[in-house]
Design an enzyme around this catalytic site. Sequence first.
Site, short mmCIF file in Angstrom:
data_model
loop_
_atom_site.label_atom_id
_atom_site.label_comp_id
_atom_site.label_asym_id
_atom_site.label_seq_id
_atom_site.Cartn_x
_atom_site.Cartn_y
_atom_site.Cartn_z
N ALA A 144 -51.01 -2.21 -68.51
CA ALA A 144 -51.16 -3.22 -69.55
C ALA A 144 -50.26 -4.43 -69.32
CB ALA A 144 -50.85 -2.61 -70.92
N GLY A 145 -49.51 -4.43 -68.23
CA GLY A 145 -48.56 -5.50 -67.97
C GLY A 145 -49.15 -6.68 -67.24
N GLY A 146 -48.27 -7.62 -66.90
CA GLY A 146 -48.69 -8.85 -66.27
C GLY A 146 -49.29 -8.66 -64.89
N ARG A 168 -38.82 -9.99 -63.16
CA ARG A 168 -37.60 -10.78 -62.95
C ARG A 168 -37.58 -11.99 -63.87
NH1 ARG A 168 -35.90 -13.11 -57.57
NH2 ARG A 168 -38.11 -13.32 -57.11
N ASP A 212 -45.46 -10.53 -49.49
CA ASP A 212 -44.72 -11.31 -48.49
C ASP A 212 -45.65 -11.79 -47.38
OD1 ASP A 212 -42.37 -10.70 -49.90
OD2 ASP A 212 -42.12 -8.83 -48.79
N HIS A 263 -38.22 -5.96 -48.91
CA HIS A 263 -39.00 -6.76 -49.87
C HIS A 263 -38.08 -7.48 -50.85
CE1 HIS A 263 -42.43 -8.03 -52.16
NE2 HIS A 263 -42.09 -7.34 -53.24
#
Length: 331
Positions: A10-12, A81, A150, A177
């Site tokens: 359900a996150g971004g 972040r 990346d 990473h």
Amino acid sequence: MVKVTVCGAAGGIGQPLSLLLKQSEHITHLSLYDIVNTPGVAADLSHINTKSKVTGHKGSDQLEEAIKDSTVVVIPAGVPRKPGMTRDDLFKINAGIVRDLAVAAAKFAPKAFMCIISNPVNSTVPIVAEVFKQFNVYDPRRIFGVTTLDIVRASTFVSELIGTCPSSLRVPVVGGHSGVTILPVLSQVEGTEKLSQEQIKQVTNRIQFGGDEVVKAKDGAGSATLSMAFAGARFALNIIEAVVAKKTGIVECTYVDLAADVAGAAEVKELIGNDLGFFSVPVELGPNGVEKILPIGAINNYEKELFAAAASELKGNIVKGSTFITESPKL
């Protein structure tokens, strides 16, 4: 049946990632797990006219049902972040989240191919590995740190400089990473010989710290979610193509335990030494997950400097992840 579970759906990252996975004809059951809102996300995606059924699972009491017997488990769960926050800063929060999801996978889907997106990947992949070891179900060929973003960024940024199509440009990116552990091997990319050393340094730095561009541009409202979802889906779908469709010749750079292919890792060890157990390397994917670790190949003197700078930080990241489990009470 090919069941794929997205933990953090359900996150971004989770929502666009799940949307991209819903388009696969190989997935028969798309299982969505999060602590909030997954029934709604599942209902929304279930209206898309592709073959996979979609189920939504919410809260720890539904985690077993969500993850049980999965072929592939993709983990983008965790906090994003924020400005001024490094991937290492995320560790204190995300380590516990990843540990709990890994415990569920070890119990209820021990043969699943684990695709770890949750940052800091350099540490969260060793966490998953140690959890699986404690449950005696560890297979290093089946646990992957997804570093594909990346590679996607490198293809985009380098193509802007040398004037090629970004979707067809393959730039090997190895190491880890986060920041200086991200090691683009630009000397192996045709066309980069036209670039000045200053251009090489600038684009290398941009690849290493591309995530900061997004965090800054979003002005505190989030980090790279859409591009990460694209990269995560690309990697998960490649796993599915290799494992389910038995497609051969699929190669991706991914952060793995080098014990997954001891013979293949020998060349890598010559470059990085024996202290690093995990490293992002070119991997040929197959029915067992890691079929072969492929050679990194020749690197130039500038790239050797980058490798040296990455080694100590990466070693610390790995130790931090491993000891989070080994020095904690038995699971």
